[in-house]
Design an enzyme around this catalytic site. Structure first.
Site, PDB file in Angstrom:
ATOM      1  N   THR A  20      23.903   3.127   9.925  1.00 37.60           N
ATOM      2  CA  THR A  20      24.842   2.037  10.166  1.00 37.60           C
ATOM      3  C   THR A  20      24.160   0.920   9.490  1.00 37.60           C
ATOM      4  O   THR A  20      23.177   0.784   9.057  1.00 37.60           O
ATOM      5  CB  THR A  20      25.105   1.919  11.575  1.00 37.60           C
ATOM      6  OG1 THR A  20      26.293   0.906  11.878  1.00 37.60           O
ATOM      7  CG2 THR A  20      23.921   1.592  12.616  1.00 37.60           C
TER       8      THR A  20
ATOM      9  N   LYS B 126      23.874   1.115   4.865  1.00 40.37           N
ATOM     10  CA  LYS B 126      24.716   2.233   4.288  1.00 40.37           C
ATOM     11  C   LYS B 126      24.633   2.140   2.602  1.00 40.37           C
ATOM     12  O   LYS B 126      24.812   3.455   2.074  1.00 40.37           O
ATOM     13  CB  LYS B 126      26.081   1.720   4.847  1.00 40.37           C
ATOM     14  CG  LYS B 126      26.371   2.185   6.234  1.00 40.37           C
ATOM     15  CD  LYS B 126      27.798   1.776   6.864  1.00 40.37           C
ATOM     16  CE  LYS B 126      27.965   2.126   8.038  1.00 40.37           C
ATOM     17  NZ  LYS B 126      29.168   1.888   8.757  1.00 40.37           N
TER      18      LYS B 126
ATOM     19  N   ASP C 273      33.785   6.394   7.544  1.00 39.25           N
ATOM     20  CA  ASP C 273      34.401   5.161   8.236  1.00 39.25           C
ATOM     21  C   ASP C 273      35.780   5.018   7.832  1.00 39.25           C
ATOM     22  O   ASP C 273      36.549   4.475   8.948  1.00 39.25           O
ATOM     23  CB  ASP C 273      33.484   3.946   7.712  1.00 39.25           C
ATOM     24  CG  ASP C 273      31.974   3.661   8.477  1.00 39.25           C
ATOM     25  OD1 ASP C 273      32.085   4.370   9.598  1.00 39.25           O
ATOM     26  OD2 ASP C 273      31.292   2.926   7.759  1.00 39.25           O
TER      27      ASP C 273
ATOM     28  N   GLY D 137      34.328  -9.727   5.471  1.00 39.54           N
ATOM     29  CA  GLY D 137      32.905  -9.281   5.237  1.00 39.54           C
ATOM     30  C   GLY D 137      32.951  -8.198   3.991  1.00 39.54           C
ATOM     31  O   GLY D 137      34.107  -7.761   3.915  1.00 39.54           O
TER      32      GLY D 137
ATOM     33  N   GLY E 113      30.356  -5.677   3.381  1.00 40.64           N
ATOM     34  CA  GLY E 113      29.220  -5.143   3.251  1.00 40.64           C
ATOM     35  C   GLY E 113      29.601  -3.484   3.348  1.00 40.64           C
ATOM     36  O   GLY E 113      30.342  -3.149   2.939  1.00 40.64           O
TER      37      GLY E 113
ATOM     38  N   ALA F 103      30.593  -1.415   5.459  1.00 45.28           N
ATOM     39  CA  ALA F 103      31.714  -0.826   6.274  1.00 45.28           C
ATOM     40  C   ALA F 103      32.977  -1.096   5.249  1.00 45.28           C
ATOM     41  O   ALA F 103      33.469  -0.239   5.372  1.00 45.28           O
ATOM     42  CB  ALA F 103      31.627  -1.519   7.645  1.00 45.28           C
TER      43      ALA F 103
ATOM     44  N   ASN G  20      34.409 -13.045   1.938  1.00 43.12           N
ATOM     45  CA  ASN G  20      33.120 -13.033   2.547  1.00 43.12           C
ATOM     46  C   ASN G  20      32.295 -14.194   2.534  1.00 43.12           C
ATOM     47  O   ASN G  20      32.776 -15.298   1.767  1.00 43.12           O
ATOM     48  CB  ASN G  20      32.183 -11.867   1.328  1.00 43.12           C
ATOM     49  CG  ASN G  20      31.013 -11.467   2.198  1.00 43.12           C
ATOM     50  OD1 ASN G  20      31.051 -11.098   3.543  1.00 43.12           O
ATOM     51  ND2 ASN G  20      29.981 -11.527   1.368  1.00 43.12           N
TER      52      ASN G  20
ATOM     53  N   TYR H  52      32.868  -3.307  18.838  1.00 39.68           N
ATOM     54  CA  TYR H  52      33.522  -3.011  19.798  1.00 39.68           C
ATOM     55  C   TYR H  52      32.690  -3.758  21.172  1.00 39.68           C
ATOM     56  O   TYR H  52      31.271  -4.115  21.059  1.00 39.68           O
ATOM     57  CB  TYR H  52      33.502  -1.478  20.156  1.00 39.68           C
ATOM     58  CG  TYR H  52      32.273  -0.923  19.908  1.00 39.68           C
ATOM     59  CD1 TYR H  52      32.067  -0.392  18.598  1.00 39.68           C
ATOM     60  CD2 TYR H  52      31.231  -0.756  20.601  1.00 39.68           C
ATOM     61  CE1 TYR H  52      30.979   0.230  18.128  1.00 39.68           C
ATOM     62  CE2 TYR H  52      30.144  -0.046  20.541  1.00 39.68           C
ATOM     63  CZ  TYR H  52      30.005   0.367  19.007  1.00 39.68           C
ATOM     64  OH  TYR H  52      28.739   1.140  18.547  1.00 39.68           O
TER      65      TYR H  52
ATOM     66  N   GLY I 201      36.859  -1.892  17.828  1.00 39.27           N
ATOM     67  CA  GLY I 201      36.594  -0.458  17.050  1.00 39.27           C
ATOM     68  C   GLY I 201      36.331   0.356  17.612  1.00 39.27           C
ATOM     69  O   GLY I 201      35.618   1.339  16.740  1.00 39.27           O
TER      70      GLY I 201
END
Ligand code: NDP
Length: 265
Positions: free
Chosen positions: A62, A66, A102, A125, A127, A129, A149, A211, A233
């Site tokens: 994570t 990644k 994901d 974002g 990144g 994910a 971003n 989350y 999430g």
């Protein structure tokens, strides 16, 4: 010794992945261990090698590792290749295999609430994910996807890799969106409210990849204050974990029965 699985990230202490994988193991009657590993910026690759050298069977990766996990792999799935980021690793025939679950996890969870087709999507974002979710979202035929971003470099790289998307800097973001996905690792506050009401029309849907534990995330609170529907999430976390579990154990656990509340009991 029981087969050993783990998730590596930084920070990782509060990850719910161990609870979810242990619940899946219980449901499918498998004996295993699943732990958290605090990843280190300087030695991440060595930590991954050590995990598998000591008999580890499967590793989730994570934030913020990644992209580095992807770069390490000998064999990558199509989803992983498109994303350029990996969240699931395992050894097979002495080679490091990588996949990215994901996107599938997000799309499965979103499908419980909305239809993605023809939506104007904003992702905050750029990144690992974000890389994992773009292609599965594109597959659902949205009207368009914009990624915003904070810094320009990863944004330019992302646009190079996936030219179908629009990109904007977070600081000068404009447009109107139906679905806003927070894929930053920032913890937002009242003073730094992520996105303004000017970006949405009534009833926009907001999804936070992060989350909350016992209370909603600041992104979810902010979105609800603006009159949006908003969820966090946790559902995606369970769905992406189920897909990783399937890759490692070749059996797909049941997911709809999970709620965060039940897991924390
Ligand atoms: P990365 O570290 O790869 O990327 C982090 C992103 O957040 C970057 O785009 C970074 O921007 C941005 N960011 C960080 N701090 C700020 C800030 N203060 N203001 C604005 N932007 C900021 O992380 P991942 O992409 O792997 O993960 C992102 C989040 O998604 C994490 O919270 C992770 O836990 C969650 N996640 C949840 C999943 C689930 O199943 N529910 C699955 C995957 C991820 P910059 O480039 O400018 O640094």
């Amino acid at each position: 010794m029981l087969p050993r699985f783990a998730v590596i990230g930084a920070p990782i202490a509060h990850s719910l992945s161990p609870m979810i994988h242990k619940a899946f193991a219980h449901q499918t009657q498998r004996a295993l261990t699943y732990e958290t590993i605090e990843g280190h910026e300087q030695t991440f690759e060595q930590q991954v090698c050590d995990f598998f050298a000591s008999g580890g069977k499967g590793l989730n990766c994570t934030a913020p590792f990644k992209l580095r996990a992807y770069a390490m792999a000998d064999v990558v799935s199509e989803a992983c290749k498109k994303a350029g980021a990996a969240n699931t690793l395992w050894m097979q025939d002495s080679q490091l295999h990588a996949d990215n679950t994901d996107g599938l996890g997000l799309v499965r969870d979103l499908a419980r609430y909305i239809q993605i087709q023809e939506q104007r999507i904003l992702i905050l974002g750029s990144g690992g994910a974000t890389r994992g979710i773009i292609h599965p979202l594109l597959h659902e035929k949205p009207k368009h996807i914009t990624v915003a971003n904070r810094s320009i470099k990863p944004l330019e790289q992302l646009h190079n890799d996936i030219p179908q998307i629009n990109t904007q800097l977070l600081s000068s973001l404009t447009g109107t969106f139906d679905l806003i996905i927070n894929a930053t690792s920032a913890v937002f506050s009242k003073d730094n409210p992520v996105f303004s009401g000017q970006l949405i029309e009534q009833a926009a849907f907001c999804y936070d990849l992060a989350y909350g534990y016992k209370e909603p995330t600041s992104f979810v609170l902010h979105a609800k204050n603006l009159g949006c529907h908003a969820i966090d999430g946790f559902g995606m976390l369970v769905e992406q974990a189920a897909e990783s579990f399937f890759l490692w154990h070749h059996i797909r656990p049941q997911t709809p029965c999970f709620t965060l509340y039940e897991m924390l009991l």
